[in-house]
Structures are given as C-alpha cells and as structure tokens.
Scaffold this active site. Structure first.
Site, mmCIF file in Angstrom:
data_model
loop_
_atom_site.group_PDB
_atom_site.id
_atom_site.type_symbol
_atom_site.label_atom_id
_atom_site.label_comp_id
_atom_site.label_asym_id
_atom_site.label_seq_id
_atom_site.Cartn_x
_atom_site.Cartn_y
_atom_site.Cartn_z
ATOM 1 N N MET A 13 -1.596 -6.490 7.274
ATOM 2 C CA MET A 13 -2.809 -7.326 6.931
ATOM 3 C C MET A 13 -2.180 -7.953 5.528
ATOM 4 S SD MET A 13 -5.561 -4.294 6.968
ATOM 5 C CE MET A 13 -5.739 -3.267 8.539
ATOM 6 N N SER A 14 -1.102 -8.473 5.492
ATOM 7 C CA SER A 14 -0.492 -9.066 4.366
ATOM 8 C C SER A 14 0.515 -9.774 4.596
ATOM 9 C CB SER A 14 -0.390 -8.340 3.203
ATOM 10 O OG SER A 14 0.851 -7.238 3.598
ATOM 11 N N ALA A 19 2.904 -2.085 3.982
ATOM 12 C CA ALA A 19 2.635 -0.761 4.749
ATOM 13 C C ALA A 19 2.423 -1.466 6.069
ATOM 14 C CB ALA A 19 1.832 0.035 4.198
ATOM 15 N N HIS A 70 -6.541 4.874 6.605
ATOM 16 C CA HIS A 70 -5.954 4.322 5.318
ATOM 17 C C HIS A 70 -5.417 5.398 4.613
ATOM 18 C CE1 HIS A 70 -5.188 1.594 1.988
ATOM 19 N NE2 HIS A 70 -5.698 2.153 1.203
ATOM 20 N N ASN A 118 2.302 4.225 10.244
ATOM 21 C CA ASN A 118 1.791 4.888 11.421
ATOM 22 C C ASN A 118 2.376 4.064 12.548
ATOM 23 O OD1 ASN A 118 0.057 2.841 9.952
ATOM 24 N ND2 ASN A 118 -0.654 2.478 12.294
ATOM 25 N N TYR A 174 -8.619 -9.959 3.460
ATOM 26 C CA TYR A 174 -9.976 -9.273 3.786
ATOM 27 C C TYR A 174 -10.758 -8.808 2.861
ATOM 28 C CZ TYR A 174 -7.309 -4.833 2.754
ATOM 29 O OH TYR A 174 -6.438 -4.037 2.167
ATOM 30 N N GLU A 175 -10.312 -8.925 1.382
ATOM 31 C CA GLU A 175 -10.889 -8.631 0.477
ATOM 32 C C GLU A 175 -11.907 -9.697 0.101
ATOM 33 O OE1 GLU A 175 -8.785 -6.356 -2.926
ATOM 34 O OE2 GLU A 175 -7.272 -7.164 -1.697
ATOM 35 N N HIS A 223 -3.631 0.127 -4.767
ATOM 36 C CA HIS A 223 -3.115 -1.074 -5.360
ATOM 37 C C HIS A 223 -3.817 -0.897 -6.749
ATOM 38 C CE1 HIS A 223 -1.484 -3.204 -1.795
ATOM 39 N NE2 HIS A 223 -2.450 -2.506 -0.908
ATOM 40 N N HIS A 276 -5.450 -8.939 -0.738
ATOM 41 C CA HIS A 276 -5.366 -9.395 0.652
ATOM 42 C C HIS A 276 -6.639 -10.271 1.014
ATOM 43 C CE1 HIS A 276 -3.736 -5.236 0.028
ATOM 44 N NE2 HIS A 276 -3.159 -5.473 1.088
ATOM 45 N N SER A 324 0.705 -1.122 -0.032
ATOM 46 C CA SER A 324 -0.153 -0.060 -0.085
ATOM 47 C C SER A 324 0.826 1.266 0.034
ATOM 48 C CB SER A 324 -0.834 0.128 1.252
ATOM 49 O OG SER A 324 -1.781 -1.074 1.363
HETATM 50 N N1 HPA Z 1 -2.338 -2.050 11.294
HETATM 51 C C1 HPA Z 1 -2.488 -3.147 10.411
HETATM 52 N N2 HPA Z 1 -2.175 -2.763 9.291
HETATM 53 C C2 HPA Z 1 -1.504 -1.639 8.782
HETATM 54 C C3 HPA Z 1 -1.384 -0.545 9.824
HETATM 55 C C4 HPA Z 1 -1.824 -0.801 11.343
HETATM 56 O O1 HPA Z 1 -1.498 -0.002 11.998
HETATM 57 N N3 HPA Z 1 -0.586 0.310 9.134
HETATM 58 C C5 HPA Z 1 -0.465 0.044 7.711
HETATM 59 N N4 HPA Z 1 -1.103 -1.199 7.611
#
Ligand code: HPA
Length: 280
Positions: A219-220, A118, A255, A243, A90-91, A66, A88, A35
């Site tokens: 998440m990947s 990310a 996001h 973050n 979650y999709e 993406h 992903h 991402s």
């Molecule tokens: N948590 C989960 N996935 C992420 C995060 C997060 O804080 N930042 C970017 N992808």
C-alpha cells in the site's frame, strides 16, 4: 491545504530541516522504513530527530508501526536522512502530501533513495520473512487516476512526462544482490504492485495481480518512487514479505502479522542497507 503541493511549501519544510541539521554533514541518501521495519532508525549515529508534526505542511503518520519522524545522521559512516515511518494514501492525505518528504529530499539535494516496505507475497514461492529486491513496479493507483505528479508540473524539479523505464536503478540492484550474497541473505526479486489499501486484497484481487505480473503487493512505495524519478533520484527498493497472499481465501491477513514478520525481516533488510551504504 490546497490540493497540489507548491515549490514554496516544499521549500518551507526543507528550510526548517536545514536549520536543524546545519552542524551535520549533508545527507546523501534518503531511506524510507516501512511497516515493522522502523528499528533501523534507532542505530543512526549523531542523530537529529525531527517529528513530521514539527514541519510546516507535513502530514502525520497515523499507523501503528510507523513512528513519524525524520532521523538524520550517519549510518555506516554515510550521512543519511531516514524516514522512520511513512505516510500512506489510505490515511486520507493527498498524493502530493504523501510524497512531500521525497520533494523535500530533492530540495535538500539528496540524490539517492532506498525505499522499503512490508508486502504480501504474491509469487507462489515467496514466504513470510523473505526479502524481495524490487525490480519494477505496477502503478495500479496511477492507472485508476491517482498519480502523484498530477496537477501543475514542478518544472524546477523535473519534466512533465518523466520516463519510468528504469524506475529502480540497475547499478544499485546489482549492488544489493552482491551485498545479499556476501551476507548470506536470500534475496528474492520481482515486481511490486501498489494499491491504495487499507483493506487487504480479496482472493480475486490477488489472482488478478498474479496474472498481471505482480510478485508482491503493498500500500505504498509506488507514488514515492514516481516522485523520486521525476526528480531523477536513483532508487533502490526492498520489500519485506510479511505474509503470503492467499489466492483461494483459506486464511486471513492481519496488520499484526505484518508487524510481527518485520522482526525477522528487519535484520535482513538492515544487512543489505548497511552493505549498500558502505559501498556507495
Ligand atoms: N497486501 C497489501 N499490503 C500489504 C500486505 C498484503 O498482503 N502485507 C503487507 N502489506
């Protein structure tokens, strides 16, 4: 589509790609761009672009940030196959579907994988914009029964019970450290924890992750790396810290923030990837 991806399905997609890149040199490195990190694919030379939607059995990326295509060509003079955007769990796709691109890389004979993502920084010293070399991973999805290798084993690719003691290649890690140093990129190191998402973590989740030894969370990546190792690919992993995980719940995570941080992270990750490719 059936629950588990068969070798025939993988080979159909691999064959479709082979046809379109027959004039190019055979890719030797697969690169997955996470991402906010998609821009690197735009500097691939002699690029052939193949949208996932043009490939049989392929899932399509639905997430903003993406692009959803393979970009195949050369980077630093090395033939590469870049995933501009990943899929992903979650999709709503199956574990087999989200890791199909890795299977296709294996059937194309690609021996190495550079995976980026990310991630939220769980280590208290990590800040947005940092790059983290992934030294190991916490397979939290797998611990709750979501392992991409479940189902009939693809014996042609790998063993039923693959070892994960060195999921991330130590020689590649050393190379990344050296390249980062030469380019004055501060390279953090740590353990990446993979969750399914799409909700971000609660403060309690994050405290749990920290206690469990996680330095970053996302998440990947984890399913992709398991499938890559099943087929004995050598893996280099890089997380862009977008973050700071908030263990006391005093700020929120979005996001947009993740995509925004990608702008700072992309040139840093790019330097490392280019340097590593040059040395291969
Ligand atoms: N948590 C989960 N996935 C992420 C995060 C997060 O804080 N930042 C970017 N992808």
């Amino acid at each position: 589509m059936q629950n588990f991806i068969s070798l025939e399905q993988i080979d159909l997609a691999a064959q479709a790609i082979r046809k379109q890149i027959s004039t190019l040199r055979k890719p030797v490195v697969g690169i997955i761009l996470g991402s906010g990190l998609n821009d690197l694919a735009d500097s691939v030379q002699q690029a052939v672009r193949i949208p996932y939607s043009n490939l049989p059995n392929f899932p399509v990326s639905t997430v903003h940030g993406h692009a959803g295509r393979f970009v195949i060509g050369e980077l630093e003079g090395k033939p590469v196959l870049v995933m501009q955007g990943r899929i992903h769990y979650y999709e709503g796709y199956t574990m087999g579907q989200i890791t199909l691109p890795i299977r296709v890389m294996q059937r194309l004979g690609i021996p190495s994988l550079i995976v980026t993502n990310a991630a939220g920084g769980v280590h208290p010293d990590f800040n947005p914009g940092d790059v983290m070399l992934i030294t190991d991973q916490l397979n939290l999805m797998g611990m709750s029964g979501l392992n991409p290798l479940m189902g009939p084993n693809l014996d042609e690719i790998g063993t039923r019970f693959p070892d994960m003691s060195q999921a991330y290649d130590r020689t590649y890690a050393d190379l990344a450290r050296k390249v980062a140093k030469e380019n004055n990129v501060v390279l953090r190191e740590g353990v990446y924890a993979g969750l399914s998402g799409p909700s971000f973590e609660s403060p309690a989740d994050l405290r749990f992750l920290r206690l469990s030894g996680a330095d970053a969370v996302g998440m990947s990546t984890v399913p992709e790396v398991i499938v890559a190792r099943h087929g004995n690919m050598r893996v280099l992993g890089l997380s862009g810290i977008s973050n700071k995980a908030n263990l006391d719940g005093s700020t929120i995570t979005t996001h947009e923030e993740v995509i925004e941080a990608g702008k700072v992270i992309t040139p840093r990750v790019e330097k490392i990837i280019r340097g590593v490719l040059r040395s291969l």
